[in-house]
Design a protein around this motif. Structure first.
Motif, PDB file in Angstrom:
ATOM      1  N   HIS A 203      -3.590   1.696  11.561  1.00 26.10           N
ATOM      2  CA  HIS A 203      -2.270   1.780  10.929  1.00 26.10           C
ATOM      3  C   HIS A 203      -1.821   3.233  10.767  1.00 26.10           C
ATOM      4  O   HIS A 203      -0.697   3.595  11.110  1.00 26.10           O
ATOM      5  CB  HIS A 203      -2.302   1.055   9.570  1.00 26.10           C
ATOM      6  CG  HIS A 203      -1.626   1.775   8.468  1.00 26.10           C
ATOM      7  ND1 HIS A 203      -0.259   1.904   8.409  1.00 26.10           N
ATOM      8  CD2 HIS A 203      -2.103   2.440   7.394  1.00 26.10           C
ATOM      9  CE1 HIS A 203       0.067   2.609   7.335  1.00 26.10           C
ATOM     10  NE2 HIS A 203      -1.033   2.951   6.715  1.00 26.10           N
ATOM     11  N   GLU A 204      -2.732   4.083  10.271  1.00 25.97           N
ATOM     12  CA  GLU A 204      -2.342   5.490  10.065  1.00 25.97           C
ATOM     13  C   GLU A 204      -2.109   6.180  11.406  1.00 25.97           C
ATOM     14  O   GLU A 204      -1.231   7.048  11.517  1.00 25.97           O
ATOM     15  CB  GLU A 204      -3.407   6.254   9.264  1.00 25.97           C
ATOM     16  CG  GLU A 204      -3.555   5.820   7.813  1.00 25.97           C
ATOM     17  CD  GLU A 204      -2.313   6.007   6.938  1.00 25.97           C
ATOM     18  OE1 GLU A 204      -1.336   6.660   7.361  1.00 25.97           O
ATOM     19  OE2 GLU A 204      -2.335   5.471   5.819  1.00 25.97           O
TER      20      GLU A 204
ATOM     21  N   GLU B 221      -5.028   2.457  -2.234  1.00 29.36           N
ATOM     22  CA  GLU B 221      -3.929   3.375  -2.568  1.00 29.36           C
ATOM     23  C   GLU B 221      -3.697   3.432  -4.082  1.00 29.36           C
ATOM     24  O   GLU B 221      -3.289   4.468  -4.609  1.00 29.36           O
ATOM     25  CB  GLU B 221      -2.631   2.985  -1.853  1.00 29.36           C
ATOM     26  CG  GLU B 221      -2.640   3.215  -0.337  1.00 29.36           C
ATOM     27  CD  GLU B 221      -2.831   4.663   0.112  1.00 29.36           C
ATOM     28  OE1 GLU B 221      -2.642   5.613  -0.680  1.00 29.36           O
ATOM     29  OE2 GLU B 221      -3.188   4.839   1.294  1.00 29.36           O
TER      30      GLU B 221
ATOM     31  N   HIS C  42       0.840  -1.202   0.000  1.00 33.79           N
ATOM     32  CA  HIS C  42       0.000   0.000   0.000  1.00 33.79           C
ATOM     33  C   HIS C  42       0.873   1.249   0.000  1.00 33.79           C
ATOM     34  O   HIS C  42       0.577   2.227  -0.660  1.00 33.79           O
ATOM     35  CB  HIS C  42      -1.004  -0.035   1.171  1.00 33.79           C
ATOM     36  CG  HIS C  42      -0.701   0.906   2.289  1.00 33.79           C
ATOM     37  ND1 HIS C  42       0.391   0.751   3.104  1.00 33.79           N
ATOM     38  CD2 HIS C  42      -1.329   2.030   2.713  1.00 33.79           C
ATOM     39  CE1 HIS C  42       0.409   1.738   3.984  1.00 33.79           C
ATOM     40  NE2 HIS C  42      -0.615   2.522   3.766  1.00 33.79           N
TER      41      HIS C  42
HETATM   42 FE   FE2 Z   1      -1.175   4.196   4.931  1.00 35.21          FE
END
Ligand code: FE2
Ligand code: FE2
Length: 290
Positions: free
Chosen positions: A246-247, A92, A58
């Protein structure tokens, strides 16, 4: 710090899956900075290898979009169209097509703007909005909130004349299009005042996981410590979408205070692979810049 690695070193670090994640992530960063066609081709070669992790792929798709080179479209389009590929990678890839902004991608983005996965459908809708915006005559970059970050964003900022209160209202209004709400998000990011950062934190209550993940992403760019409590809350919530967690982990890594480091140490053992690896990469970055 040692001198910059050569192209061959970067290529072999990235393409060798047994190299540590941190080293491979830095190779991606250096290839992006070099920015040539050869560098892009190595990134594309890495992207299509499904044996690689969802997190790495990603990231590759994101970075490839930042080149804004139509040469990457065919590979990215094939990923968007591969319904068996990982959701974060397809997301993405679709966003990258928007960043590149080539009209050749309109058909595929149109098709997947109805994808059963909401993250994919919404990303395609945003990318379509961006390509249409870029091709319209209304854009007046000088009138918009200036982007101090070096990113090509999924939507432009809004006009400088909008107050922060107005931007917050647009951001939090679910009756508006996602594209407009993203525009308000990027304006608030660009301002990066305490008021703007706290307004962004309120958007973590929104129903769209895509929207929430982008909020965490921009907080990672802002590096504003007032966002730490909101980001922590996201990371520790095991019911939250892995893309959002994750972010949040990466944003906490970018902020990098001892408090951030402490929480990342804890979630480096999370059940979700993407979350574990994000904590690992974030800790590696904190360590690297120390
Ligand atoms: Fe990301
Ligand atoms: Fe994303």
């Amino acid at each position: 710090m040692s001198s910059e690695p050569s192209f061959d070193q970067l290529r072999s670090s990235l393409l060798n899956l047994s190299e540590p994640m941190g080293k491979r992530t830095r190779a991606v960063f250096y290839l992006r900075t070099r920015g040539g066609r050869d560098d892009l081709n190595v990134l594309l070669q890495a992207l299509v290898n499904k044996a690689d992790s969802e997190l790495m792929r990603h990231e590759l798709a994101y970075v490839i979009g930042q080149f804004q080179d139509s040469h990457a479209c065919a590979t990215l389009e094939a990923i968007v169209a591969d319904e068996l590929d990982e959701c974060m990678v397809r997301h993405e890839a679709a966003e990258a097509l928007g960043a590149i902004g080539d009209k050749r991608s309109l058909d595929i983005l149109e098709k997947y703007s109805n994808d059963p996965a909401p993250e994919i459908a919404e990303t395609c809708q945003l990318a379509l909005g961006l390509i249409k915006y870029k091709n319209s005559s209304v854009q007046e970059e000088a009138l918009l909130d200036r982007n101090p970050y070096r990113s090509v964003d999924p939507a432009p900022a809004m006009e400088k004349t909008k107050s922060t209160t107005e931007l917050k209202q647009i951001l939090l209004d679910p009756s508006r299009s996602l594209f407009e709400r993203y525009r308000a998000m990027f304006s608030l990011r660009n301002r990066n005042t305490e008021e703007a950062a706290l307004a962004l934190g309120e958007a973590f209550n929104d129903n769209s996981a895509l929207f929430r993940h982008e909020i965490a992403y921009v907080m990672g760019q802002m590096i504003n410590p007032v966002t730490v409590p909101a980001l922590k809350k996201v990371l520790i919530d095991d019911k939250e979408h892995k893309m959002v967690r994750h972010e949040a982990a990466e944003a906490l890594g970018a902020i990098g205070t001892p408090e951030c480091e402490e929480i990342l140490q804890k979630y480096v053992k999370d059940d979700q692979q993407v979350v574990r690896e994000s904590c690992e990469v974030a800790l590696d970055i904190i360590d690297y810049w120390k």
